[in-house]
Each structure stands twice: as C-alpha cells, then as structure tokens.
Enzyme design. Structure first.
Site, PDB file in Angstrom:
ATOM      1  CB  SER A   1      -0.902   0.010   1.240  1.00 50.20           C
ATOM      2  OG  SER A   1      -1.538   1.259   1.422  1.00 50.20           O
TER       3      SER A   1
ATOM      4  CE1 TYR B   1      -4.716  -2.374   4.637  1.00 51.51           C
ATOM      5  CE2 TYR B   1      -3.728  -0.212   4.320  1.00 51.51           C
ATOM      6  CZ  TYR B   1      -4.271  -1.370   3.797  1.00 51.51           C
ATOM      7  OH  TYR B   1      -4.391  -1.506   2.436  1.00 51.51           O
TER       8      TYR B   1
END
Length: 284
Positions: A175, A188
């Site tokens: 990400s 995350y």
C-alpha cells in the site's frame, strides 16, 4: 484452529459487499486480451470484489483460469466467478479465513486439484480498521490485522511453494501507506511495511528457482474496503481527492500492474513495487 482469531466482520461491517456499494467500482478490463497468461492458473485472494475482482477479470481475459479466494461475501464471489467464466475460462470459489494455516493448505490443494496446477499467486486480500488514537487499537484488532495481512500471506505462500516452478510469479499487495504513513491506519500501515519487506526478501530467496516476486502499492482505490469501515463515514465524500489527480482510482486502473508482474513482460523484474496511486507517493 483454536489459536486463530475470528475475522472482525461484526465490529465495523468488514469486509464489505461490492453488490451493496454505490457507485459501483469499475472492474471491467479496458482492452481485448492478447493471450499473455494463456494456459496459466492463478490464485487470487480477495477476488470477490474490488481490486481482486478486477485482477481476476483481467487475468481471465488474458487466458488464465482463476481461483477466487474470499472470506464470506458469497454473492460477490459468485459474480466474479461468472465474470471469469464469461471470458471462457474456468473458475473455482473458495471461502475461508486466510489467517488459518490449515485453510490455506486446503485451499491450495483444492485449486491444484480443481484447475490442474498453480502458476501465479496473487496475495491481495487485506483487513483495515480506522483508528486515529493508538490507544483505541485493541490487542484483538492488532493481532487480527496482522493475522490476515501478514500471517495469511506467509501461510498461503508456504502452501503454494510445492506447486510453483520456474516461470511462476508471486504478486503481493502492499500500500501507499507503507511509504507515506497514515495517521488513522497505524496497524494496517505496519502490516504493509512488513509485506513490502517480505516481498523484497522473498524475491531474493526464490530468484534461483526462477520464481519472480513483486508487489503493487495502490493508493486510494474505490472498493468496499474503505466505505465498509476502513475510513470514517465523514471522510468518504473526500476520499482520494487529495491525490495529485484529485480523485480516487478504480480497480481496473490497478489490475494492469498485477498483469504486468504476472506475465513475461516483466521477466527481468523481481523484488519491485509498482505504484498505481494517482501520484500520491511523489508528494513528500
């Protein structure tokens, strides 16, 4: 397994259903296929919706049979299976928790038995929960996020290894948060840093076997992940507008990065990360 925590699907409606999302994400491949994955078998996690669905659709258009792994969104998974089959390819759907090592082992066996082998592993599935205060992240949430995003990736890769061979490819989804950081996605973002390090290390570990390992680091992409709890509701109207392109991306703008890394077009690349992120990681 008794040591596997249940996925957090009641706390914040994760994972979300694409069938209930408005507007619908764009998953459709943009171009005719050219046979770049002809005769290949691909396993794609989180393929029921979002980026995973777009990857499954594009891989099928390029000639691959596709195994669709997902948690519990049976309606979305059935739709992805229909999409793959309309491209003239075979598909299997397999539901379960990637954080369970035994499930990963059973799933890979089912893929190999049902589709005749395994050539491409796409570790795309992820779990995301928004918390601006680090003290509000519970121990259970922290463990569960790592169990899905990191442990699941290890477990599935371990299960796949006996079936992968020279010319196979592994593509992991990291990400932009690994590079930019995210004040509301602390756990995350930490998993995505681990995934990037895993990708680079695994690429060196497997290079002599002729297996390439690369990654994709998407920016803000319109999928069920964010409106279903990955972002607070008040932030959704502005989602993606802070990128240089001033909009969120669509899943079919990300899928070609996975295709490039899965096929021979990227034969001289391993340990690399592609960034379909609207220009976000160019900003300091």
């Amino acid at each position: 397994m008794s040591d596997v925590m249940e996925p957090m699907i009641h706390e914040d409606q994760l994972p979300g259903h694409e069938s209930e999302l408005e507007p619908k994400p764009d998953w459709q491949p943009r171009y005719p296929g050219s046979g770049r994955l002809e005769g290949k078998v691909a396993l794609v996690t989180g393929a029921d919706s979002g980026i995973g669905r777009a990857v499954a659709a594009l891989f099928a258009r390029e000639g691959a049979d596709v195994a669709i792994l997902y948690l519990c969104e049976h309606d979305d998974a059935a739709k992805t299976k229909e999409i793959v089959e309309k491209e003239g390819r075979n598909a299997v759907t397999i539901a379960g928790d990637l954080g369970d090592k035994q499930f990963c082992e059973r799933a890979v066996k089912q893929v190999v038995d049902g589709l005749g082998g395994l050539d491409i592993l796409v570790n795309n599935a992820g779990e995301q929960h928004y918390d601006e205060d680090i003290t509000s992240i519970t121990e259970d949430q922290l463990k569960r996020t790592f169990q899905t995003n990191v442990f699941g990736m290890f477990f599935l890769t371990q299960a796949a290894m006996p079936h992968l061979k020279e010319g196979s490819a592994i593509i992991n989804c990291t990400s932009e948060t690994m590079y930019k950081g995210s004040p509301g996605l602390l756990d995350y973002s930490a998993t995505k840093g681990a995934i990037t390090a895993f990708t680079r290390s695994l690429s060196k570990n497997l290079v002599e076997k002729g297996i390439r390992v690369n990654g994709v680091a998407p920016g803000p992409i319109w999928t069920p992940l964010n409106p279903s709890g990955g972002q607070p509701p008040e932030k959704i109207p502005e989602f993606g507008k802070s990128t240089p392109m001033k909009r969120p991306g669509q899943p079919n703008e990300v899928a070609p990065s996975f295709l490039f890394l899965a096929c021979e077009d990227s034969s001289y690349m391993t340990g690399q990360i592609l960034h379909p992120d609207g220009g976000n990681t160019t900003q300091s």
